[in-house]
Scaffold this motif. Structure first.
Motif, mmCIF file in Angstrom:
data_model
loop_
_atom_site.group_PDB
_atom_site.id
_atom_site.type_symbol
_atom_site.label_atom_id
_atom_site.label_comp_id
_atom_site.label_asym_id
_atom_site.label_seq_id
_atom_site.Cartn_x
_atom_site.Cartn_y
_atom_site.Cartn_z
ATOM 1 N N ALA A 298 52.374 56.660 36.636
ATOM 2 C CA ALA A 298 52.187 55.175 36.744
ATOM 3 C C ALA A 298 50.767 54.774 36.957
ATOM 4 C CB ALA A 298 53.029 54.545 38.038
ATOM 5 N N ARG A 299 50.012 55.450 37.932
ATOM 6 C CA ARG A 299 48.624 55.275 37.705
ATOM 7 C C ARG A 299 47.698 55.293 36.473
ATOM 8 N NH1 ARG A 299 49.495 57.481 43.170
ATOM 9 N NH2 ARG A 299 48.779 59.590 42.258
ATOM 10 N N ALA A 300 48.225 56.303 35.953
ATOM 11 C CA ALA A 300 47.527 56.867 34.546
ATOM 12 C C ALA A 300 47.642 55.636 33.615
ATOM 13 C CB ALA A 300 47.916 58.002 34.122
ATOM 14 N N GLN A 301 48.878 55.116 33.465
ATOM 15 C CA GLN A 301 49.184 53.914 32.579
ATOM 16 C C GLN A 301 48.742 52.691 32.802
ATOM 17 O OE1 GLN A 301 50.275 55.438 29.979
ATOM 18 N NE2 GLN A 301 50.265 57.500 30.747
ATOM 19 N N MET A 302 48.207 52.565 33.913
ATOM 20 C CA MET A 302 48.098 51.238 34.593
ATOM 21 C C MET A 302 46.240 50.832 35.019
ATOM 22 S SD MET A 302 51.554 50.700 36.750
ATOM 23 C CE MET A 302 51.424 48.757 36.684
ATOM 24 N N PRO A 303 45.685 51.214 33.893
ATOM 25 C CA PRO A 303 44.171 50.899 34.263
ATOM 26 C C PRO A 303 43.691 49.671 34.771
ATOM 27 C CG PRO A 303 44.391 51.115 31.852
ATOM 28 C CD PRO A 303 45.933 51.367 32.575
ATOM 29 N N ARG A 304 44.409 48.714 34.238
ATOM 30 C CA ARG A 304 43.855 47.423 34.623
ATOM 31 C C ARG A 304 44.071 47.277 36.132
ATOM 32 N NH1 ARG A 304 45.780 45.540 29.449
ATOM 33 N NH2 ARG A 304 43.931 44.410 28.389
ATOM 34 N N VAL A 305 45.105 47.541 36.738
ATOM 35 C CA VAL A 305 45.379 47.673 38.021
ATOM 36 C C VAL A 305 44.264 48.472 38.882
ATOM 37 C CG1 VAL A 305 47.082 48.099 40.049
ATOM 38 C CG2 VAL A 305 47.861 47.012 37.936
ATOM 39 N N VAL A 306 44.185 49.585 38.444
ATOM 40 C CA VAL A 306 43.122 50.445 39.005
ATOM 41 C C VAL A 306 41.915 49.793 38.996
ATOM 42 C CG1 VAL A 306 42.220 52.766 38.986
ATOM 43 C CG2 VAL A 306 44.640 52.559 38.453
ATOM 44 N N ARG A 307 41.409 49.200 38.001
ATOM 45 C CA ARG A 307 40.172 48.400 38.053
ATOM 46 C C ARG A 307 39.984 47.346 38.954
ATOM 47 N NH1 ARG A 307 38.493 45.525 32.661
ATOM 48 N NH2 ARG A 307 40.134 44.035 33.767
ATOM 49 N N ALA A 308 40.995 46.483 38.838
ATOM 50 C CA ALA A 308 41.245 45.264 39.691
ATOM 51 C C ALA A 308 41.006 45.629 41.200
ATOM 52 C CB ALA A 308 42.477 44.527 39.575
ATOM 53 N N VAL A 309 41.788 46.753 41.801
ATOM 54 C CA VAL A 309 41.758 46.843 43.067
ATOM 55 C C VAL A 309 40.655 47.701 43.630
ATOM 56 C CG1 VAL A 309 42.910 48.474 44.624
ATOM 57 C CG2 VAL A 309 44.410 47.509 43.092
ATOM 58 N N SER A 310 39.747 48.354 42.633
ATOM 59 C CA SER A 310 38.536 48.933 42.800
ATOM 60 C C SER A 310 37.349 47.658 42.960
ATOM 61 C CB SER A 310 38.029 49.880 41.716
ATOM 62 O OG SER A 310 37.643 49.112 40.508
ATOM 63 N N HIS A 311 37.721 46.671 42.581
ATOM 64 C CA HIS A 311 36.879 45.558 42.658
ATOM 65 C C HIS A 311 36.982 44.515 43.932
ATOM 66 C CE1 HIS A 311 35.827 45.680 38.260
ATOM 67 N NE2 HIS A 311 35.234 46.778 38.906
ATOM 68 N N LEU A 312 37.975 44.900 44.748
ATOM 69 C CA LEU A 312 38.542 44.091 45.894
ATOM 70 C C LEU A 312 37.636 44.087 46.884
ATOM 71 C CD1 LEU A 312 42.121 44.461 45.878
ATOM 72 C CD2 LEU A 312 41.163 42.674 45.393
ATOM 73 N N PRO A 313 37.328 43.315 47.971
ATOM 74 C CA PRO A 313 36.374 43.446 48.824
ATOM 75 C C PRO A 313 36.816 44.389 49.930
ATOM 76 C CG PRO A 313 37.468 41.285 49.166
ATOM 77 C CD PRO A 313 37.847 41.909 47.841
ATOM 78 N N ASP A 314 36.072 44.695 50.867
ATOM 79 C CA ASP A 314 36.482 45.331 52.059
ATOM 80 C C ASP A 314 37.678 44.647 52.774
ATOM 81 O OD1 ASP A 314 37.020 46.969 54.253
ATOM 82 O OD2 ASP A 314 35.260 46.226 55.425
ATOM 83 N N MET A 315 38.925 45.215 53.043
ATOM 84 C CA MET A 315 39.890 44.199 53.573
ATOM 85 C C MET A 315 40.198 44.481 54.975
ATOM 86 S SD MET A 315 42.570 44.033 49.984
ATOM 87 C CE MET A 315 43.561 42.915 50.787
ATOM 88 N N SER A 316 39.112 45.281 55.757
ATOM 89 C CA SER A 316 39.536 45.598 57.120
ATOM 90 C C SER A 316 39.641 44.291 57.806
ATOM 91 C CB SER A 316 38.383 46.250 57.694
ATOM 92 O OG SER A 316 38.199 47.554 57.006
ATOM 93 N N GLY A 317 40.917 44.120 58.548
ATOM 94 C CA GLY A 317 41.201 42.956 59.501
ATOM 95 C C GLY A 317 42.058 42.229 58.663
ATOM 96 N N VAL A 318 42.479 42.435 57.377
ATOM 97 C CA VAL A 318 43.311 41.466 56.760
ATOM 98 C C VAL A 318 44.829 42.373 56.967
ATOM 99 C CG1 VAL A 318 44.301 41.072 54.315
ATOM 100 C CG2 VAL A 318 41.907 40.878 54.723
ATOM 101 N N ARG A 319 45.758 41.465 57.232
ATOM 102 C CA ARG A 319 46.815 41.923 57.612
ATOM 103 C C ARG A 319 47.840 41.033 56.618
ATOM 104 N NH1 ARG A 319 48.074 44.173 62.633
ATOM 105 N NH2 ARG A 319 50.160 43.384 62.495
ATOM 106 N N LEU A 320 48.195 41.666 55.690
ATOM 107 C CA LEU A 320 49.096 40.981 54.509
ATOM 108 C C LEU A 320 50.590 41.471 54.407
ATOM 109 C CD1 LEU A 320 48.581 39.860 51.868
ATOM 110 C CD2 LEU A 320 48.403 42.014 50.569
#
Length: 370
Positions: free
Chosen positions: A9-31
């Motif tokens: 799944a990860r290998a076939q979904m490069p856009r997701v991998v890229r988008a997540v890598s650009h997310l800010p530090d989410m420490s303190g976020v409770r999602l």
């Protein structure tokens, strides 16, 4: 079902991998997240946990849960309160547990957390912003709204025009073919609803050999269906001629039992909408029945005719099949990741109400992932 590994799944979904890598530090976020728990969601969950977010996850549809995915999400560090076909009471308790967990942000498919708060009249939690992915979820956000902004990404061109319009219909019919060993040739297919999902269901049904009719209550969409060349009418008018009926509206009981009672012998009933109640199931399930195939239950009507219910009326493409292809869903999930980045950032400052996710946010998911 096809066994999809997390690595594949990860290998076939490069856009997701890229988008997540650009997310800010989410420490303190409770999602707190409510979503379909299939393997395609795992790269996003792993990525969010890797950015420091605390995650509470439940399902938006108990029928689409994969227990192996629940285990994998827990291994990634998320708290997951869901299991395959969990009873309604357990599901509602999971939603309540997610709110008691004190989330700072909500990411929903169906507005289950928000609707729970609205319907119970509960005190508002300290949520900063939310994200909603489905038309049925947006339609539930009527009247009083919570005091935080909610960003709608269902109506974006890259969601409505790609996932809703192209993939739901294709994967619905693929699931039907695979689980019944039938095609649509020589069959009259009634599509109920002509939003983007219904448009895709109709076009795919014709491409696969069906003779298509469309039922729609909205005058503009009905006219659009006529301009697209479909025979149109009401559900009550067209259903008695159908060999296959598929719903895709997000509405409640759009195929009522009084219409089901008039169906011809051997008619198939499918639902491609987000929620299970598009087909009025309770009186149908009370009729005599037998399990014809693992994915098909045959019910006898008072007329003596049989109707064949596909995967219990649950979401056909994800319950009877694997849903979107990995490469197509890569785009959808990348938009979701960008939306999460927005609600934990500048989106928190938006005013109360429902807003379309800004173009500058979702366009970041569009370029080729190379």
């Amino acid at each position: 079902m096809t066994e999809i590994t997390p690595a594949w799944a990860r290998a076939q979904m490069p856009r997701v991998v890229r988008a997540v890598s650009h997310l800010p530090d989410m420490s303190g976020v409770r999602l707190a997240m409510s979503m379909h728990l299939d393997m395609k969601m795992l790269p996003l969950v792993e990525g969010l946990a890797g950015r420091g977010a605390a995650l509470f996850i439940t399902t938006c549809n108990p029928a689409t849960v994969r227990n192996e995915v629940v285990d994998a999400m827990r291994a990634a560090g998320a708290r997951v309160d869901a299991f395959k076909d969990m009873p309604e009471d357990d599901w509602q308790r999971a939603i309540e547990n997610g709110l008691d967990w004190a989330p700072t942000h909500l990411c929903e498919m169906g507005s289950d957390y928000t609707h729970f708060l609205l319907s119970r009249g509960l005190e508002w939690p300290d949520v900063k912003a939310g994200l909603e992915a489905t038309g049925s979820g947006i339609s539930r956000l009527q009247g009083e709204l919570p005091p935080w902004p909610i960003f709608n990404w269902d109506d974006l061109p890259v969601k409505e025009g790609l996932h809703n319009r192209h993939m739901v219909g294709l994967t619905t019919w693929n699931a039907f073919f695979t689980r019944t060993l039938l095609s649509l040739h020589e069959k009259n297919v009634l599509v109920v609803g002509y939003g983007s999902v219904g448009q895709g269901l109709a076009a795919s049904a014709r491409a696969f050999g069906g003779t298509v009719m469309v039922a729609e209550i909205d005058p503009a969409r009905l006219l659009q269906a006529r301009y697209d060349g479909w025979r149109t009418g009401s559900v009550a008018e067209l259903a008695p001629e159908a060999d296959v009926i598929v719903t895709g509206t997000g509405g409640h009981h759009v195929l009522p039992f009084e219409v089901i009672e008039q169906l011809r012998d051997g008619c198939f009933l499918l639902n491609s909408g987000h929620r299970i109640d598009e087909i009025e199931l309770s009186p149908l399930l009370a009729r005599p029945s037998e399990q014809a195939l693992p994915a098909v239950t045959t019910h006898w009507l008072s007329s003596g005719n049989r109707v064949h219910l596909f995967v219990g009326g649950a979401m056909a493409n994800l319950t009877g099949g694997e849903g979107d292809s990995l490469n197509a869903f890569d785009m959808t999930l990348a938009v979701m990741a960008e939306g999460i980045g927005h609600i934990v950032g500048e989106g928190e400052a938006a005013r109360q109400g429902v807003h379309l996710l800004p173009r500058a946010v979702w366009e970041r998911a569009c370029p080729d992932p190379a």
